[in-house]
Design a protein around this motif. Structure first.
Motif, short mmCIF file in Angstrom:
data_model
loop_
_atom_site.label_atom_id
_atom_site.label_comp_id
_atom_site.label_asym_id
_atom_site.label_seq_id
_atom_site.Cartn_x
_atom_site.Cartn_y
_atom_site.Cartn_z
N VAL A 247 0.84 -1.21 0.00
CA VAL A 247 0.00 0.00 0.00
C VAL A 247 0.86 1.25 0.00
CG1 VAL A 247 -1.65 1.35 1.37
CG2 VAL A 247 -1.98 -1.12 1.09
N GLU A 248 1.81 1.30 0.92
CA GLU A 248 2.62 2.52 1.09
C GLU A 248 3.67 2.66 -0.01
OE1 GLU A 248 2.09 4.93 2.94
OE2 GLU A 248 1.14 4.32 4.81
N PHE A 249 4.42 1.60 -0.26
CA PHE A 249 5.50 1.70 -1.25
C PHE A 249 4.94 1.90 -2.65
CE2 PHE A 249 9.11 -0.14 -3.73
CZ PHE A 249 10.07 0.78 -3.32
N GLY A 250 3.84 1.24 -2.96
CA GLY A 250 3.21 1.43 -4.26
C GLY A 250 2.74 2.86 -4.44
N ALA A 251 2.16 3.43 -3.37
CA ALA A 251 1.70 4.83 -3.44
C ALA A 251 2.88 5.77 -3.61
CB ALA A 251 0.92 5.18 -2.19
N GLY A 252 3.99 5.47 -2.95
CA GLY A 252 5.16 6.34 -3.10
C GLY A 252 5.75 6.28 -4.49
N LEU A 253 5.83 5.07 -5.06
CA LEU A 253 6.38 4.92 -6.41
C LEU A 253 5.53 5.64 -7.46
CD1 LEU A 253 7.56 1.19 -6.54
CD2 LEU A 253 9.00 3.23 -6.47
N ILE A 254 4.21 5.49 -7.36
CA ILE A 254 3.35 6.09 -8.38
C ILE A 254 3.45 7.61 -8.34
CG2 ILE A 254 1.19 6.35 -7.06
CD1 ILE A 254 1.41 4.85 -10.58
N PHE B 23 -6.09 -7.90 -9.80
CA PHE B 23 -5.68 -8.82 -10.86
C PHE B 23 -6.54 -10.08 -10.90
CE2 PHE B 23 -1.91 -6.32 -9.69
CZ PHE B 23 -1.60 -5.77 -10.92
N ASN B 24 -7.50 -10.18 -9.98
CA ASN B 24 -8.40 -11.33 -9.95
C ASN B 24 -9.73 -10.88 -9.37
OD1 ASN B 24 -8.17 -11.76 -6.89
ND2 ASN B 24 -6.04 -11.93 -7.55
N LYS B 25 -10.75 -11.73 -9.48
CA LYS B 25 -12.10 -11.35 -9.11
C LYS B 25 -12.39 -11.47 -7.62
CE LYS B 25 -12.95 -10.42 -13.34
NZ LYS B 25 -12.96 -9.00 -13.77
N ILE B 26 -11.43 -12.00 -6.85
CA ILE B 26 -11.64 -12.06 -5.41
C ILE B 26 -10.79 -11.02 -4.68
CG2 ILE B 26 -12.40 -14.46 -5.37
CD1 ILE B 26 -9.58 -15.26 -4.53
N HIS B 27 -10.16 -10.13 -5.43
CA HIS B 27 -9.47 -8.96 -4.88
C HIS B 27 -8.36 -9.34 -3.90
CE1 HIS B 27 -12.41 -6.03 -6.56
NE2 HIS B 27 -13.23 -7.06 -6.44
N LEU B 28 -7.53 -10.29 -4.29
CA LEU B 28 -6.34 -10.63 -3.51
C LEU B 28 -5.10 -10.33 -4.34
CD1 LEU B 28 -7.38 -14.07 -1.96
CD2 LEU B 28 -7.59 -11.79 -0.96
N GLY B 29 -4.04 -9.86 -3.68
CA GLY B 29 -2.83 -9.52 -4.39
C GLY B 29 -3.02 -8.31 -5.30
N ASN B 30 -3.66 -7.27 -4.76
CA ASN B 30 -3.94 -6.08 -5.56
C ASN B 30 -2.76 -5.11 -5.56
OD1 ASN B 30 -6.85 -6.92 -5.62
ND2 ASN B 30 -6.72 -6.39 -3.45
N THR B 31 -2.84 -4.16 -6.47
CA THR B 31 -1.87 -3.07 -6.45
C THR B 31 -2.58 -1.80 -6.01
OG1 THR B 31 -0.22 -1.85 -7.74
CG2 THR B 31 -2.25 -2.45 -8.89
N TYR B 32 -1.87 -0.95 -5.28
CA TYR B 32 -2.49 0.22 -4.68
C TYR B 32 -1.70 1.48 -5.04
CZ TYR B 32 -4.79 -3.45 -2.01
OH TYR B 32 -5.49 -4.57 -1.66
N GLY B 33 -2.25 2.61 -4.66
CA GLY B 33 -1.61 3.88 -4.93
C GLY B 33 -2.64 4.98 -5.04
N ALA B 34 -2.21 6.21 -4.93
CA ALA B 34 -3.13 7.34 -5.00
C ALA B 34 -2.39 8.58 -5.48
CB ALA B 34 -3.75 7.61 -3.63
N PHE B 35 -3.11 9.38 -6.25
CA PHE B 35 -2.64 10.69 -6.71
C PHE B 35 -1.31 10.61 -7.45
CE2 PHE B 35 -5.40 11.57 -3.03
CZ PHE B 35 -6.36 12.31 -3.69
#
Length: 484
Positions: A163-170, A332-344
């Motif tokens: 959650v945090e690292f993905g948001a920082g990278l984006i 990446f799947n219909k049960i929402h596991l192993g998602n990618t996150y980020g904002a702004f």
């Protein structure tokens, strides 16, 4: 075989706090379902679920509503979810055997998954997938009379890292404003739904804005690695994230994104920071003293299977984070596991707002519809909404950026105004027509900015707005048609 490596008893207080915060978040989400689902997605809503279910099979949107949907059934499911989440908050799951506790958390996850998977654009927010992924991992944590399984604690920390690292990278990759430290010159004013303190944050010195951006980069790009280091480093990293999330909660309204991130961060806290948690709360008196802190073998096997599953599913979010074409908030799947996150990943520099108005006569004055959270009247102070989520208000922010976001539902909202459809209009804060519906409705696009100190002292306005164009010209009921 010794299982000592498997258990993490020192994280008993962390599990207690995590489970109670998660149950509270679930309760908030189900309150949201009961209040907003029917006008947005019900049989007579803006994007009716029955139409969606006719076109989308179970394999593409697994949901119990694939077998039957009605507004009444939705209410039953929503109330069941709310009552079960309140029971979990009150500790009912902790006095159950392992299988019973897992059943409580599984039902909460499965029911909310069923809602999200038919929620269309109204449920396409990153915090929906985050709640589901967090909720799925919580199924395996076990009740209070067992020791927390270490692998699940690690998986929750891994989720928080993403959650945090993905948001920082984006942010670093997506917009030069994050790299030259000017992002907060705009963000507090142009974010989707400002809060009561957003104007104060926006008017802070620009040097402080740059310090905020640097602190954000540190928290999201450096601190997350501390989650996997020995204590007290992991607790320190989690505490920094919690403070940052509280800061974000004060500066704007981001639904329960901040709350669920704080919930995850609590799993990395050791007993030093959680010594205030009453230890008797971790061993309820209703639990028989002869019960062992070690959970059954089948539970341990399930935890190991979960760990293997998450390792496999992590391939896709890791590839996304490391790739040049990183995207944010994708399942990446219909049960929402192993998602990618980020904002702004990109920052808007100018705030636009869509204002809907009605009139009984095109030559008379136009009266404005007021939304519950989004900016409208210039004299109204932005309200504190989070951790609650106003879905219509958020989508209106996207419409102001690009009218294509309103395709398929904005016309139905206009029709609801022309027909005085209170089933939908109850989503609004103020409807200016009480005796009879308006003869015409229009949508205008404005540019908004926060008032300066001098403007506020002179007129008491929070916003200054400038009309730009008509997004929807005046339309009457006979000018539009709908098949539902």
């Amino acid at each position: 075989m010794s299982w000592e490596w498997f258990w993490a008893p020192e994280y008993g207080p962390a599990r207690f706090v995590f489970q109670h915060l998660l149950a509270a978040t679930y309760a908030l989400a189900f309150v949201n379902v009961l209040a907003q689902f029917r006008p947005l997605l019900g049989e007579h809503g803006l994007t009716p679920v029955p139409r969606f279910l006719r076109d989308v099979p179970f394999r593409k949107a697994p949901s119990l509503f694939q077998f039957h949907y009605s507004d009444r059934f939705l209410l039953v499911v929503g109330w069941c979810g709310l009552l079960l989440s309140l029971a979990a908050f009150l500790g009912v799951a902790d006095v159950l055997p392992v299988w019973g506790s897992m059943a409580v958390w599984f039902v909460l996850w499965a029911v909310y998954l069923s809602i999200v998977n038919i929620g269309q654009l109204w449920y396409a927010f990153g915090w929906e997938s985050l709640l589901l992924e967090t909720g799925f991992l919580a199924i395996f944590l076990g009740p209070a009379h067992t020791s927390p399984p270490g692998p699940v604690i690690w998986l929750l920390c891994w989720l928080l890292f993403r959650v945090e690292f993905g948001a920082g990278l984006i942010k670093i990759r997506g917009d030069p404003a994050w790299r030259d430290l000017t992002a907060l010159h705009y963000h507090h004013e142009t974010q989707p739904m400002p809060g009561p303190l957003s104007r104060r944050f926006h008017r802070a010195p620009r040097a402080l804005h740059k310090v905020e951006v640097l602190a954000n980069h540190f928290t999201q790009l450096i601190v997350p690695f501390g989650l996997f280091l020995p204590q007290p480093v992991a607790s320190t990293a989690a505490a920094i994230m919690i403070v940052t999330q509280v800061w974000l909660l004060l500066s704007g309204n981001f639904a329960w994104l901040n709350l669920i991130t704080i919930t995850l961060a609590c799993t990395a806290l050791d007993t030093t920071l959680l010594r205030w948690v009453p230890m008797d709360a971790l061993t309820p008196p209703a639990v028989l003293p002869e019960q062992d802190a070690a959970s059954p073998l089948w539970h341990r096997a399930a935890v190991l299977a979960l760990t293997a599953l998450v390792i496999v599913l992590s391939y896709w979010p890791v590839r996304n984070m490391l790739g040049r074409g990183q995207v944010m908030n994708r399942s990446f799947n219909k049960i929402h596991l192993g998602n990618t996150y980020g904002a702004f990943g990109s920052i808007t520099r100018t705030r636009y707002e869509v204002v809907l108005e009605g009139t009984g006569d095109r030559d008379s004055g136009w009266r404005e519809y007021e939304f519950r959270g989004k900016p409208g009247g210039v004299s109204r102070r932005p309200p504190q909404i989070a951790p609650y989520h106003l879905r219509l208000d958020w989508l209106m922010w996207f419409v102001a950026i690009s009218p294509s976001y309103g395709r398929g539902w904005l016309e139905r909202l206009v029709i609801a105004m022309l027909r005085d459809d209170r089933r939908i209009l109850r989503l609004l804060r103020h409807v200016p027509f009480r005796e009879e519906p308006p003869r015409y409705v229009r949508a205008r696009l404005f540019e908004y900015r926060f008032s300066t100190g001098e403007e506020y002292r002179e007129s008491g306005v929070w916003w200054v707005r400038t009309p730009l164009t008509e997004l929807i010209p005046p339309v009457a009921a006979e000018d539009v048609r709908t098949d539902g």
